[in-house]
Scaffold this motif. Structure first.
Motif, mmCIF file in Angstrom:
data_model
loop_
_atom_site.group_PDB
_atom_site.id
_atom_site.type_symbol
_atom_site.label_atom_id
_atom_site.label_comp_id
_atom_site.label_asym_id
_atom_site.label_seq_id
_atom_site.Cartn_x
_atom_site.Cartn_y
_atom_site.Cartn_z
ATOM 1 N N LEU A 208 0.830 -1.207 0.000
ATOM 2 C CA LEU A 208 0.000 0.000 0.000
ATOM 3 C C LEU A 208 0.866 1.260 0.000
ATOM 4 O O LEU A 208 0.592 2.216 -0.743
ATOM 5 C CB LEU A 208 -0.925 -0.004 1.222
ATOM 6 C CG LEU A 208 -2.131 -0.945 1.166
ATOM 7 C CD1 LEU A 208 -2.878 -0.932 2.493
ATOM 8 C CD2 LEU A 208 -3.068 -0.566 0.017
ATOM 9 N N LEU A 209 1.901 1.282 0.829
ATOM 10 C CA LEU A 209 2.783 2.455 0.862
ATOM 11 C C LEU A 209 3.458 2.668 -0.488
ATOM 12 O O LEU A 209 3.638 3.803 -0.934
ATOM 13 C CB LEU A 209 3.845 2.280 1.952
ATOM 14 C CG LEU A 209 3.370 2.358 3.404
ATOM 15 C CD1 LEU A 209 4.529 2.127 4.361
ATOM 16 C CD2 LEU A 209 2.721 3.711 3.683
ATOM 17 N N GLY A 210 3.817 1.580 -1.141
ATOM 18 C CA GLY A 210 4.442 1.686 -2.455
ATOM 19 C C GLY A 210 3.486 2.240 -3.497
ATOM 20 O O GLY A 210 3.849 3.112 -4.292
ATOM 21 N N ARG A 211 2.253 1.742 -3.482
ATOM 22 C CA ARG A 211 1.276 2.198 -4.483
ATOM 23 C C ARG A 211 0.864 3.648 -4.255
ATOM 24 O O ARG A 211 0.556 4.373 -5.198
ATOM 25 C CB ARG A 211 0.040 1.289 -4.440
ATOM 26 C CG ARG A 211 0.230 -0.028 -5.181
ATOM 27 C CD ARG A 211 -1.081 -0.754 -5.359
ATOM 28 N NE ARG A 211 -1.486 -1.432 -4.145
ATOM 29 C CZ ARG A 211 -2.745 -1.824 -3.911
ATOM 30 N NH1 ARG A 211 -3.699 -1.549 -4.776
ATOM 31 N NH2 ARG A 211 -3.053 -2.474 -2.798
ATOM 32 N N TRP A 212 0.891 4.063 -2.984
ATOM 33 C CA TRP A 212 0.512 5.444 -2.667
ATOM 34 C C TRP A 212 1.731 6.377 -2.656
ATOM 35 O O TRP A 212 1.602 7.556 -2.363
ATOM 36 C CB TRP A 212 -0.176 5.489 -1.291
ATOM 37 C CG TRP A 212 -1.484 4.751 -1.246
ATOM 38 C CD1 TRP A 212 -2.276 4.428 -2.307
ATOM 39 C CD2 TRP A 212 -2.132 4.249 -0.072
ATOM 40 N NE1 TRP A 212 -3.390 3.747 -1.874
ATOM 41 C CE2 TRP A 212 -3.344 3.621 -0.508
ATOM 42 C CE3 TRP A 212 -1.830 4.253 1.288
ATOM 43 C CZ2 TRP A 212 -4.228 3.015 0.390
ATOM 44 C CZ3 TRP A 212 -2.708 3.651 2.178
ATOM 45 C CH2 TRP A 212 -3.893 3.037 1.724
ATOM 46 N N ASP A 213 2.898 5.815 -2.940
ATOM 47 C CA ASP A 213 4.146 6.585 -2.981
ATOM 48 C C ASP A 213 4.401 7.294 -1.652
ATOM 49 O O ASP A 213 4.762 8.472 -1.612
ATOM 50 C CB ASP A 213 4.120 7.600 -4.128
ATOM 51 C CG ASP A 213 5.527 8.093 -4.479
ATOM 52 O OD1 ASP A 213 6.484 7.333 -4.231
ATOM 53 O OD2 ASP A 213 5.665 9.217 -4.993
ATOM 54 N N LEU A 214 4.223 6.552 -0.560
ATOM 55 C CA LEU A 214 4.455 7.084 0.782
ATOM 56 C C LEU A 214 5.708 6.449 1.386
ATOM 57 O O LEU A 214 6.433 5.740 0.726
ATOM 58 C CB LEU A 214 3.226 6.818 1.662
ATOM 59 C CG LEU A 214 1.916 7.478 1.199
ATOM 60 C CD1 LEU A 214 0.764 7.060 2.113
ATOM 61 C CD2 LEU A 214 2.056 8.989 1.183
ATOM 62 N N GLY A 215 5.935 6.709 2.641
ATOM 63 C CA GLY A 215 7.096 6.152 3.336
ATOM 64 C C GLY A 215 8.231 7.140 3.491
ATOM 65 O O GLY A 215 9.383 6.741 3.670
ATOM 66 N N SER A 216 7.921 8.447 3.451
ATOM 67 C CA SER A 216 8.985 9.454 3.550
ATOM 68 C C SER A 216 9.693 9.414 4.901
ATOM 69 O O SER A 216 10.848 9.823 5.023
ATOM 70 C CB SER A 216 8.416 10.860 3.303
ATOM 71 O OG SER A 216 7.414 11.176 4.257
ATOM 72 N N GLY A 217 8.989 8.905 5.940
ATOM 73 C CA GLY A 217 9.612 8.806 7.252
ATOM 74 C C GLY A 217 10.802 7.859 7.252
ATOM 75 O O GLY A 217 11.808 8.110 7.931
ATOM 76 N N PHE A 218 10.703 6.788 6.480
ATOM 77 C CA PHE A 218 11.816 5.848 6.375
ATOM 78 C C PHE A 218 12.993 6.504 5.653
ATOM 79 O O PHE A 218 14.151 6.357 6.056
ATOM 80 C CB PHE A 218 11.382 4.592 5.614
ATOM 81 C CG PHE A 218 10.342 3.786 6.334
ATOM 82 C CD1 PHE A 218 10.667 3.057 7.467
ATOM 83 C CD2 PHE A 218 9.025 3.761 5.884
ATOM 84 C CE1 PHE A 218 9.705 2.312 8.139
ATOM 85 C CE2 PHE A 218 8.066 3.023 6.542
ATOM 86 C CZ PHE A 218 8.394 2.297 7.684
ATOM 87 N N SER A 219 12.670 7.233 4.595
ATOM 88 C CA SER A 219 13.722 7.934 3.847
ATOM 89 C C SER A 219 14.434 8.929 4.749
ATOM 90 O O SER A 219 15.670 9.017 4.752
ATOM 91 C CB SER A 219 13.109 8.655 2.638
ATOM 92 O OG SER A 219 14.101 9.351 1.928
ATOM 93 N N LYS A 220 13.669 9.673 5.535
ATOM 94 C CA LYS A 220 14.242 10.681 6.438
ATOM 95 C C LYS A 220 15.143 10.024 7.481
ATOM 96 O O LYS A 220 16.256 10.520 7.751
ATOM 97 C CB LYS A 220 13.120 11.457 7.130
ATOM 98 C CG LYS A 220 13.601 12.520 8.122
ATOM 99 C CD LYS A 220 12.395 13.274 8.700
ATOM 100 C CE LYS A 220 12.835 14.383 9.658
ATOM 101 N NZ LYS A 220 13.417 13.821 10.904
#
Length: 283
Positions: free
Chosen positions: A153-165
């Protein structure tokens, strides 16, 4: 293999390593022969084997000193390989931005996510996530995203910026980014790079420096990197940025990447079998 070489030197023997001695059989990795030698310079690296460990804690961003870099490069002696470091703050920050996005892709992309969870299963065998520099919040987030449905779901919604940060800040706190590169990519070269990396790691342990291997940026450069078609252009952009960083430090075919930091001690480590249990001196 490198640990055997170092332990043999401590016992007064020179180890001769013959990689892949049986043609066509890559399962037979090496034979090691031992010759008695006197006055061998062991540099004390064998004594570091039991204490060598991965330290994923954040560093203090303090640059490595010239003497520290000199000690690390001093144990590197592979004629077909090169050891280099990104030491300027701007270079580390640029690399950290790519590494952060690479980790986000890994955690939110199906095939890469499966590979990562498989790695964590083995990595955490004696090393609990909460003591890997993640902290309670990141540990909880990593536990949640271990469910492939959440990752999808995070991949399809292009989310997960917290992990990147999180990973961007972690890499930015490094004193240097180390890399081992070579002119060719082969299983033989990979083993040689692994032996050289172990030597550098043991020397870093002796110096009290923290080492944290970071593999995902290299996975981005793989031709078979399992990224969906809609992310290919973004992946290509990251690869171009990464290639520019490596070309700027004259690195070709990077085989091993790692953070070097002045960081706090870890609170738990995976148990390691003492080398004197495997290689002993026979009179």
């Amino acid at each position: 293999i490198e640990n055997a070489v170092q332990q043999a030197a401590k016992l007064g023997y020179q180890a001769g390593v013959d990689l892949f001695p049986v043609k066509g059989n890559n399962q037979f990795v090496a034979t090691i022969t031992f010759s008695k030698i006197v006055n061998i310079n062991t540099q004390g690296l064998a004594d570091m084997i039991a204490g060598r460990h991965t330290n994923r804690n954040a560093g203090d961003s303090k640059p490595l000193g010239e003497s520290e870099l000199s000690y690390l490069t001093g144990v590197f002696s592979e004629p077909d390989l090169s050891l280099g470091f990104i030491t300027d703050r701007n270079g580390i920050v640029k690399f950290a931005e790519i590494a952060g996005e690479a980790e986000r892709l890994r955690l939110t992309t199906g095939g890469l996510h499966i590979e990562y969870q498989h790695m964590l299963k083995h990595m955490n065998d004696g090393d609990q996530p909460g003591v890997q520099g993640w902290g309670p919040a990141m540990s909880l987030a990593m536990d949640v995203i271990s469910d492939p449905r959440v990752s999808d779901l995070l991949g399809r919604w292009d989310l997960g910026s917290g992990f990147s940060k999180h990973f961007r800040e972690l890499v930015s706190s490094s004193g240097a980014i180390g890399f081992i590169s070579g002119d060719e990519v082969s299983i033989r070269t990979a083993v040689k790079a692994g032996m050289a990396a172990e030597r550098v790691w043991l020397q870093a342990t002796q110096l009290g420096l923290a080492i944290h291997p970071i593999s995902m940026p290299l996975a981005l450069l793989r031709a078979d990197c399992a990224v969906p078609a809609e992310k290919k252009s973004y992946l290509s952009s990251l690869c171009q940025q990464l290639s520019l960083i490596f070309s700027g430090v004259e690195a070709t075919n990077v085989l091993f990447l790692f953070r070097v930091s002045h960081a706090g001690a870890v609170h738990a480590r995976s148990p390691r079998r003492p080398p004197d249990k495997d290689l002993i001196k026979l009179e």
